[in-house]
Design a protein around this motif. Structure first.
Motif, PDB file in Angstrom:
ATOM      1  N   GLU A   1       0.833  -1.202   0.000  1.00 39.77           N
ATOM      2  CA  GLU A   1       0.000   0.000   0.000  1.00 39.77           C
ATOM      3  C   GLU A   1       0.870   1.256   0.000  1.00 39.77           C
ATOM      4  O   GLU A   1       0.884   2.028   0.959  1.00 39.77           O
ATOM      5  N   PRO A   2       1.630   1.462  -1.074  1.00 38.04           N
ATOM      6  CA  PRO A   2       2.530   2.628  -1.094  1.00 38.04           C
ATOM      7  C   PRO A   2       1.762   3.918  -1.353  1.00 38.04           C
ATOM      8  O   PRO A   2       0.749   3.914  -2.058  1.00 38.04           O
ATOM      9  N   PRO A   3       2.226   5.033  -0.797  1.00 35.23           N
ATOM     10  CA  PRO A   3       1.643   6.331  -1.163  1.00 35.23           C
ATOM     11  C   PRO A   3       1.807   6.555  -2.668  1.00 35.23           C
ATOM     12  O   PRO A   3       2.741   6.034  -3.282  1.00 35.23           O
ATOM     13  N   SER A   4       0.924   7.318  -3.254  1.00 37.04           N
ATOM     14  CA  SER A   4       0.918   7.504  -4.714  1.00 37.04           C
ATOM     15  C   SER A   4       2.200   8.131  -5.246  1.00 37.04           C
ATOM     16  O   SER A   4       2.570   7.932  -6.401  1.00 37.04           O
ATOM     17  N   TYR A   5       2.910   8.878  -4.396  1.00 35.27           N
ATOM     18  CA  TYR A   5       4.115   9.593  -4.834  1.00 35.27           C
ATOM     19  C   TYR A   5       5.396   8.774  -4.651  1.00 35.27           C
ATOM     20  O   TYR A   5       6.478   9.221  -4.988  1.00 35.27           O
ATOM     21  N   VAL A   6       5.298   7.553  -4.113  1.00 33.48           N
ATOM     22  CA  VAL A   6       6.480   6.742  -3.817  1.00 33.48           C
ATOM     23  C   VAL A   6       6.731   5.705  -4.912  1.00 33.48           C
ATOM     24  O   VAL A   6       5.815   5.047  -5.387  1.00 33.48           O
ATOM     25  N   THR A   7       7.994   5.592  -5.307  1.00 31.32           N
ATOM     26  CA  THR A   7       8.423   4.544  -6.249  1.00 31.32           C
ATOM     27  C   THR A   7       9.611   3.805  -5.645  1.00 31.32           C
ATOM     28  O   THR A   7      10.556   4.432  -5.169  1.00 31.32           O
ATOM     29  N   PHE A   8       9.532   2.483  -5.653  1.00 33.29           N
ATOM     30  CA  PHE A   8      10.625   1.650  -5.153  1.00 33.29           C
ATOM     31  C   PHE A   8      11.369   1.025  -6.329  1.00 33.29           C
ATOM     32  O   PHE A   8      10.750   0.533  -7.271  1.00 33.29           O
ATOM     33  N   ILE A   9      12.698   1.037  -6.246  1.00 31.72           N
ATOM     34  CA  ILE A   9      13.519   0.312  -7.216  1.00 31.72           C
ATOM     35  C   ILE A   9      14.456  -0.588  -6.416  1.00 31.72           C
ATOM     36  O   ILE A   9      15.367  -0.113  -5.741  1.00 31.72           O
ATOM     37  N   LEU A  10      14.190  -1.886  -6.471  1.00 30.31           N
ATOM     38  CA  LEU A  10      14.997  -2.862  -5.748  1.00 30.31           C
ATOM     39  C   LEU A  10      15.983  -3.488  -6.722  1.00 30.31           C
ATOM     40  O   LEU A  10      15.601  -3.887  -7.828  1.00 30.31           O
ATOM     41  N   ALA A  11      17.247  -3.564  -6.337  1.00 31.12           N
ATOM     42  CA  ALA A  11      18.274  -4.158  -7.202  1.00 31.12           C
ATOM     43  C   ALA A  11      18.942  -5.320  -6.472  1.00 31.12           C
ATOM     44  O   ALA A  11      19.204  -5.232  -5.266  1.00 31.12           O
ATOM     45  N   THR A  12      19.187  -6.402  -7.204  1.00 29.23           N
ATOM     46  CA  THR A  12      19.792  -7.577  -6.571  1.00 29.23           C
ATOM     47  C   THR A  12      20.550  -8.439  -7.571  1.00 29.23           C
ATOM     48  O   THR A  12      20.196  -8.493  -8.750  1.00 29.23           O
ATOM     49  N   THR A  13      21.588  -9.095  -7.064  1.00 34.72           N
ATOM     50  CA  THR A  13      22.301 -10.096  -7.865  1.00 34.72           C
ATOM     51  C   THR A  13      21.780 -11.499  -7.557  1.00 34.72           C
ATOM     52  O   THR A  13      22.119 -12.444  -8.245  1.00 34.72           O
ATOM     53  N   ASP A  14      20.961 -11.619  -6.508  1.00 37.04           N
ATOM     54  CA  ASP A  14      20.445 -12.932  -6.086  1.00 37.04           C
ATOM     55  C   ASP A  14      18.935 -12.873  -5.858  1.00 37.04           C
ATOM     56  O   ASP A  14      18.464 -12.906  -4.706  1.00 37.04           O
ATOM     57  N   PRO A  15      18.149 -12.809  -6.926  1.00 36.72           N
ATOM     58  CA  PRO A  15      16.692 -12.669  -6.759  1.00 36.72           C
ATOM     59  C   PRO A  15      16.037 -13.865  -6.069  1.00 36.72           C
ATOM     60  O   PRO A  15      14.987 -13.710  -5.437  1.00 36.72           O
ATOM     61  N   HIS A  16      16.680 -15.044  -6.159  1.00 36.93           N
ATOM     62  CA  HIS A  16      16.091 -16.233  -5.525  1.00 36.93           C
ATOM     63  C   HIS A  16      16.092 -16.140  -3.999  1.00 36.93           C
ATOM     64  O   HIS A  16      15.406 -16.917  -3.330  1.00 36.93           O
ATOM     65  N   LYS A  17      16.843 -15.176  -3.447  1.00 41.53           N
ATOM     66  CA  LYS A  17      16.877 -14.993  -1.990  1.00 41.53           C
ATOM     67  C   LYS A  17      15.770 -14.058  -1.496  1.00 41.53           C
ATOM     68  O   LYS A  17      15.624 -13.858  -0.294  1.00 41.53           O
ATOM     69  N   LEU A  18      15.013 -13.499  -2.413  1.00 43.78           N
ATOM     70  CA  LEU A  18      13.924 -12.603  -2.029  1.00 43.78           C
ATOM     71  C   LEU A  18      12.650 -13.404  -1.766  1.00 43.78           C
ATOM     72  O   LEU A  18      12.365 -14.370  -2.477  1.00 43.78           O
ATOM     73  N   PRO A  19      11.875 -13.011  -0.766  1.00 46.39           N
ATOM     74  CA  PRO A  19      10.595 -13.679  -0.529  1.00 46.39           C
ATOM     75  C   PRO A  19       9.662 -13.497  -1.730  1.00 46.39           C
ATOM     76  O   PRO A  19       9.659 -12.438  -2.370  1.00 46.39           O
ATOM     77  N   ALA A  20       8.876 -14.520  -2.018  1.00 48.85           N
ATOM     78  CA  ALA A  20       7.940 -14.468  -3.146  1.00 48.85           C
ATOM     79  C   ALA A  20       6.951 -13.318  -2.985  1.00 48.85           C
ATOM     80  O   ALA A  20       6.509 -12.714  -3.976  1.00 48.85           O
ATOM     81  N   THR A  21       6.608 -12.991  -1.743  1.00 49.95           N
ATOM     82  CA  THR A  21       5.660 -11.905  -1.490  1.00 49.95           C
ATOM     83  C   THR A  21       6.217 -10.551  -1.945  1.00 49.95           C
ATOM     84  O   THR A  21       5.470  -9.691  -2.419  1.00 49.95           O
ATOM     85  N   ILE A  22       7.528 -10.372  -1.810  1.00 47.66           N
ATOM     86  CA  ILE A  22       8.166  -9.130  -2.263  1.00 47.66           C
ATOM     87  C   ILE A  22       8.210  -9.099  -3.789  1.00 47.66           C
ATOM     88  O   ILE A  22       7.838  -8.101  -4.422  1.00 47.66           O
ATOM     89  N   ILE A  23       8.647 -10.199  -4.395  1.00 47.48           N
ATOM     90  CA  ILE A  23       8.764 -10.271  -5.860  1.00 47.48           C
ATOM     91  C   ILE A  23       7.418 -10.016  -6.527  1.00 47.48           C
ATOM     92  O   ILE A  23       7.331  -9.325  -7.542  1.00 47.48           O
ATOM     93  N   SER A  24       6.348 -10.573  -5.940  1.00 49.95           N
ATOM     94  CA  SER A  24       5.019 -10.453  -6.551  1.00 49.95           C
ATOM     95  C   SER A  24       4.495  -9.020  -6.554  1.00 49.95           C
ATOM     96  O   SER A  24       3.581  -8.692  -7.306  1.00 49.95           O
ATOM     97  N   ARG A  25       5.055  -8.161  -5.715  1.00 43.44           N
ATOM     98  CA  ARG A  25       4.616  -6.760  -5.655  1.00 43.44           C
ATOM     99  C   ARG A  25       5.387  -5.867  -6.617  1.00 43.44           C
ATOM    100  O   ARG A  25       5.111  -4.675  -6.709  1.00 43.44           O
ATOM    101  N   CYS A  26       6.384  -6.433  -7.309  1.00 42.49           N
ATOM    102  CA  CYS A  26       7.264  -5.630  -8.177  1.00 42.49           C
ATOM    103  C   CYS A  26       7.102  -5.990  -9.644  1.00 42.49           C
ATOM    104  O   CYS A  26       6.758  -7.116  -9.992  1.00 42.49           O
ATOM    105  N   GLN A  27       7.396  -5.015 -10.483  1.00 37.06           N
ATOM    106  CA  GLN A  27       7.536  -5.290 -11.907  1.00 37.06           C
ATOM    107  C   GLN A  27       8.997  -5.680 -12.116  1.00 37.06           C
ATOM    108  O   GLN A  27       9.904  -4.903 -11.812  1.00 37.06           O
ATOM    109  N   ARG A  28       9.208  -6.880 -12.623  1.00 39.91           N
ATOM    110  CA  ARG A  28      10.568  -7.430 -12.639  1.00 39.91           C
ATOM    111  C   ARG A  28      11.249  -7.266 -13.996  1.00 39.91           C
ATOM    112  O   ARG A  28      10.642  -7.494 -15.037  1.00 39.91           O
ATOM    113  N   PHE A  29      12.525  -6.879 -13.941  1.00 38.41           N
ATOM    114  CA  PHE A  29      13.355  -6.769 -15.140  1.00 38.41           C
ATOM    115  C   PHE A  29      14.638  -7.559 -14.911  1.00 38.41           C
ATOM    116  O   PHE A  29      15.342  -7.324 -13.927  1.00 38.41           O
TER     117      PHE A  29
END
Length: 199
Positions: free
Chosen positions: A130-158
């Motif tokens: 439930e982010p505020p409308s003005y907030v944007t998150f950019i998460l960067a990682t070399t090991d995406p498999h270590k991220l919880p599925a709940t976090i990944i599902s909330r992001c647009q992945r590249f």
């Protein structure tokens, strides 16, 4: 360089104002994840960007502050050294509640996000949901498999890939030309072998 599939998609999102509230940039080191995160932050907050162009001007106050990493509205966090839940609460959750000081977006760039503790991920999740409308998150990682599925599902992945040799060679020749030097083929080939597709 070598990430056209990502830069084209992001360019279109910027031009058509279809920005996601959270992105996940994953891939090996040295392929442009943090660089593109900063360029995206510049484009979103650029004061002079033309509506039909994705590129930031790199001259306005916002662009210059982001270049110098001293923008109040673009917060870069190295998760490797800020793994705990208290850091997430202080640097992100509490900070996200306040509107940007002088920009359109408040942007959080979290590098090596996979290093966060389980408690920190759980704290971050609610803000991602439930982010505020003005907030944007950019998460960067070399090991995406270590991220919880709940976090990944909330992001647009590249997914970033290693830079092909021909593209890297072409880019290095271009840099050499701009610098007024000619790089020998043997030197270029050695760089290709040593870099293994990363900067």
């Amino acid at each position: 360089v070598g990430q056209a599939h990502i830069t084209q998609t992001l360019s279109n999102q910027i031009m058509y104002d279809k920005i996601a509230h959270a992105y996940l940039f994953s891939g090996p080191r040295g392929v442009g994840k943090t660089t593109i995160a900063r360029i995206l932050a510049k484009s979103l907050n650029c004061e002079n960007r033309k509506a039909d162009k994705p590129e930031p001007c790199n001259k306005c106050q916002s662009c210059e502050e982001i270049s110098k990493t001293n923008s109040i509205d673009v917060i870069e966090i190295d998760a490797a050294s800020h793994t705990g839940v208290d850091n997430v609460r202080t640097n992100i959750i509490d900070n996200a509640q306040f509107k940007p000081t002088s920009s359109k977006h408040k942007i959080f760039i979290i590098d090596e996000v996979h290093m966060l503790s389980t408690a920190a991920f759980n704290a971050l999740l609610k803000t991602l949901e439930e982010p505020p409308s003005y907030v944007t998150f950019i998460l960067a990682t070399t090991d995406p498999h270590k991220l919880p599925a709940t976090i990944i599902s909330r992001c647009q992945r590249f997914n970033f890939s290693k830079v092909p040799n021909d593209e890297m060679t072409k880019h290095l020749k271009k840099i050499g030309k701009l610098e007024g030097i000619e790089i020998e083929s043997d030197v270029l080939n050695r760089i290709m072998r040593k870099s293994e597709g990363c900067a």
